[in-house]
Every structure is written in structure tokens, then in C-alpha cells.
Design a protein around this motif. Sequence first.
Motif, PDB file in Angstrom:
ATOM      1  N   GLU A  51      26.339  29.797 -37.425  1.00 27.01           N
ATOM      2  CA  GLU A  51      26.545  30.747 -36.888  1.00 27.01           C
ATOM      3  C   GLU A  51      25.902  32.443 -36.451  1.00 27.01           C
ATOM      4  O   GLU A  51      24.653  32.020 -36.727  1.00 27.01           O
ATOM      5  CB  GLU A  51      25.222  30.363 -39.043  1.00 27.01           C
ATOM      6  CG  GLU A  51      26.573  30.064 -40.240  1.00 27.01           C
ATOM      7  CD  GLU A  51      25.672  28.401 -39.534  1.00 27.01           C
ATOM      8  OE1 GLU A  51      25.139  28.228 -38.550  1.00 27.01           O
ATOM      9  OE2 GLU A  51      26.623  27.473 -40.089  1.00 27.01           O
ATOM     10  N   LEU A  89      29.617  36.589 -45.054  1.00 30.31           N
ATOM     11  CA  LEU A  89      29.024  38.034 -44.938  1.00 30.31           C
ATOM     12  C   LEU A  89      29.918  38.732 -45.705  1.00 30.31           C
ATOM     13  O   LEU A  89      29.156  39.408 -46.107  1.00 30.31           O
ATOM     14  CB  LEU A  89      28.610  38.179 -43.527  1.00 30.31           C
ATOM     15  CG  LEU A  89      27.393  37.469 -42.225  1.00 30.31           C
ATOM     16  CD1 LEU A  89      27.889  37.909 -40.861  1.00 30.31           C
ATOM     17  CD2 LEU A  89      26.468  38.266 -42.896  1.00 30.31           C
ATOM     18  N   TYR A 115      23.367  41.779 -40.147  1.00 35.20           N
ATOM     19  CA  TYR A 115      23.237  40.973 -39.792  1.00 35.20           C
ATOM     20  C   TYR A 115      23.582  41.662 -38.023  1.00 35.20           C
ATOM     21  O   TYR A 115      22.762  40.720 -37.175  1.00 35.20           O
ATOM     22  CB  TYR A 115      23.712  39.891 -40.144  1.00 35.20           C
ATOM     23  CG  TYR A 115      24.017  38.360 -39.340  1.00 35.20           C
ATOM     24  CD1 TYR A 115      22.647  37.751 -39.951  1.00 35.20           C
ATOM     25  CD2 TYR A 115      24.162  38.901 -38.198  1.00 35.20           C
ATOM     26  CE1 TYR A 115      22.216  36.953 -39.302  1.00 35.20           C
ATOM     27  CE2 TYR A 115      23.425  36.839 -37.244  1.00 35.20           C
ATOM     28  CZ  TYR A 115      22.856  36.326 -37.748  1.00 35.20           C
ATOM     29  OH  TYR A 115      22.435  35.143 -37.851  1.00 35.20           O
ATOM     30  N   ASP A 164      20.073  42.874 -37.507  1.00 35.55           N
ATOM     31  CA  ASP A 164      18.516  41.923 -36.811  1.00 35.55           C
ATOM     32  C   ASP A 164      19.053  41.446 -35.732  1.00 35.55           C
ATOM     33  O   ASP A 164      18.470  41.402 -34.869  1.00 35.55           O
ATOM     34  CB  ASP A 164      18.564  41.441 -38.056  1.00 35.55           C
ATOM     35  CG  ASP A 164      18.283  42.001 -39.722  1.00 35.55           C
ATOM     36  OD1 ASP A 164      18.111  43.678 -39.348  1.00 35.55           O
ATOM     37  OD2 ASP A 164      18.655  41.921 -40.370  1.00 35.55           O
ATOM     38  N   GLU A 165      20.239  40.714 -35.666  1.00 35.60           N
ATOM     39  CA  GLU A 165      20.368  39.914 -34.584  1.00 35.60           C
ATOM     40  C   GLU A 165      19.984  40.951 -32.726  1.00 35.60           C
ATOM     41  O   GLU A 165      19.275  39.150 -32.598  1.00 35.60           O
ATOM     42  CB  GLU A 165      22.088  39.341 -34.726  1.00 35.60           C
ATOM     43  CG  GLU A 165      21.480  38.254 -33.076  1.00 35.60           C
ATOM     44  CD  GLU A 165      23.140  36.630 -33.864  1.00 35.60           C
ATOM     45  OE1 GLU A 165      23.045  35.525 -34.225  1.00 35.60           O
ATOM     46  OE2 GLU A 165      24.554  37.568 -34.064  1.00 35.60           O
TER      47      GLU A 165
END
Length: 415
Positions: free
Chosen positions: A285, A311, A322, A325-326
Motif C-alpha cells: 500500500e 482510497l 494520502y 501525507d506520504e
Amino acid sequence: MVSLPSSVDVAIVGAGAAGLGAANALKDSGLSLIVLEARERVGGRAHTIQAAPDVVFDLGCGWLHSADKNSFVPIAAHLGFAVDKTLPPWRERAYGKAFPQKERDEYMRALEAFYDRVEQAARSGRDTPASRCLEPGNRWNPMIDAISTYVNGSELDQVSILDLDAYVDTNINWRVRRGYGALIAAYGAPCPLALSCNVTLIDYSGQDIRIGTSRGTLTARKVIVTVPTNLIADQAIRFSPALPAKVDAAAALPLGLADKVTLALEEPEALPKEGNLRGATMRTEMGTYHLRPFGQPCIEGFFGGRFARALEDKGDGAIAAYAIDEIVSFLGNDIRRKLKPLKESRWAHDPFARGSYSHALPGHAGKRAMLATPVDGRLFFAGEATSPHFFSTAHGARDSGERAAKEVLAAVRDS
């Protein structure tokens, strides 16, 4: 957009690369034809947008894969679309400390060894899940599975070894500066199109084929069906008489999922052009990120498989959230204020796609040929899922449409 005719010699269902390939191949044949497209645009799973004044973004396909064999390369030259031959970012341009070069080298060796085992296993002729070619206990297995979600739209446990081995990749990957989707739209511009025309019925029980659409009914002597496999498997188009073998073949070739997001980037000069960013994650993921494609002030993110579907199911904006954030986890919290969501794809939730591109389920590699086989000398089938070696690509779809057009012409000559 043309008005819907009452009858034509050839009706083509779907104005993606396959349908447009068929239409262009038939344009000088003397046969009357119409391309029926459910959307308000051409291109299907190829769609270029202006995500921002200085950002061109391909929501769908973006790479001219196997460019030395890709039929859209000469088409781009003919239509005046510049092709960018810059090396792709996924191998050559690692950025950041999240994936040190030593670990990248280890990972690449593991990935190449995996594909060697796939090739060796395919020689046996037994069709099993590609996940069986993962080396037990190898630390890079989750990441190899993540790569499968980008390549196949699915994790390896749902991918046929024989089908994976049949794919032809010359490892030459180019791009279209103005967008692959824009190129395909230009390729389709001369074709006779009926847009916002959703086909729901193909009744070939009589002498002429009756086609029921959201804009009315028409008849045709021949029909070329180019819609994605998920629509055939879900029977979004009903055939009369029924075609259970086609439905079964389509179900064995489901569309996996690969989604993309683009994020506007303030102070872009702080990051390299055409860089690749991802972490040495021990999980499937994960996203992978293309820094400043074409030097644009943006970052493109890529997600696939079950993770992309999860997602998508969280709603619009979840992929972008996401991704931010990554990226922050890789580059530090200071970059968060420099990133702004622009656009993300949600292909599983697109009612006329229901996914991104096909993969054969284990044990079903032969279903591509079955799906491509004409019915009754009047129904013909095309689309990337019917391509024996270039499936999952726009050029594979286009070439299959040309193949179906040739089948139509042969059937007309023989009738």
C-alpha cells in the motif's frame, strides 16, 4: 457531433483508442459508419486536462510504452504532436533519502530475478498466479507486488503467469508533451461521432442488428464492440441472443485499477525536474511520485490495485490527501504548505470504465483470444483486452480496432 442515423453499414461502440482505430481504418472503405460514445468526449481511458494554467495532466494513459513499436508514435508525428524522449523517472532519477541507492540496487535485483522466474515458469505452459514466483521471505516482495498494481492494476495473486509473460515490453517509454489523451482526441476528430450516446442493447437476432441507445435506436449490418471488459462482464450492454462465452471471457479479464493525482507545487525549483520519489516501504500500500514532469510545477502520484480502490471508496480527495501525507513523510513537514491538490482520477467509479486496464486472472490467459473472436460474421470485438501482446496500453487498443476493421472488411467481401 453528428445526429444519430437510422441505419449504417458499421456501428462502432466506444470512442476510445480501439473504436477510433477501427473508425480510421474504415474511413475510406466506402462503408457508412458511426462511432457511438456514452461520454461527452472521445478518448475513453485516455483523457488530458489542463489541471492548472501551467500544468497539463493525463488523467489516464500517459506513456507511449514500447515506443519503438507503438503505432501512436507515427500518428503523433503526422498530427504535429511533439514526442518527448526523456528517460522515464522510475529507474534513473531517484530523489531523496527515503530510498537510498544501495537499497534501490537490491530491490532492482530482486525485481529482475522475479521476472526471470516468471519467464521460466511460463515455459511450463501451466497457468498459475504470478505471486508464486515471489521468492519466499524476500524483503522486497511487498514492493514487487506494489509495482504489479501499477503495471497490471492488480496484485500478483490475481495475475496469470502466462498472460504476464505474453506482454511485450521493449523498455522504451516516451511521452506526448501536449498529452496522450489530447493526441488520441485529435486522432478521433475526423471520425463520425455520436456523443452522449450510451449503448444498452445489441440485438442481432434479425437480418439487421438493432442497437438500443440513450439517444434512440439504429440498425447496422456490422457492429464493432470496443467497450471495457467490466462493462461486458456486468452486462451493461445486453446482447440478444445472449453471449455467455463473451461475458465469461470478459469476467476473466477484469480491469485492474491504477489511479493518478497531480499536486500543484509552490517553489518548484527546490525539487529536481523529472525526479522519482518513493520510499523503501515494506508494504504494498504505497504511492510513487513523479517530480515536476516536463518541468511543470507539480508532482504526479500513482496508486494501484486494492489500495487505489480503498482510497477511491473514501471519496473524492482521498487520493490527494494520502499523497500529500506520504510526500511529507519523505521530505519533511515544510513541504506540506507547498502542495495543493489539483485533480485525481477515480477510474473504478467511472461508470463507462469501471477500472483502468485488463489483466488475465490465473488460468485464463487464453481468454483474450476468445474475447476477440467475431460472432456470426456480424459482431466484432476490439479493445486493449483483446490484444495478445500489448494489452493494457492505448496502442494495443488502437491496433486491435484496426484488426477488427480488417475483419469487418473481409466479412463484407465474403457476404
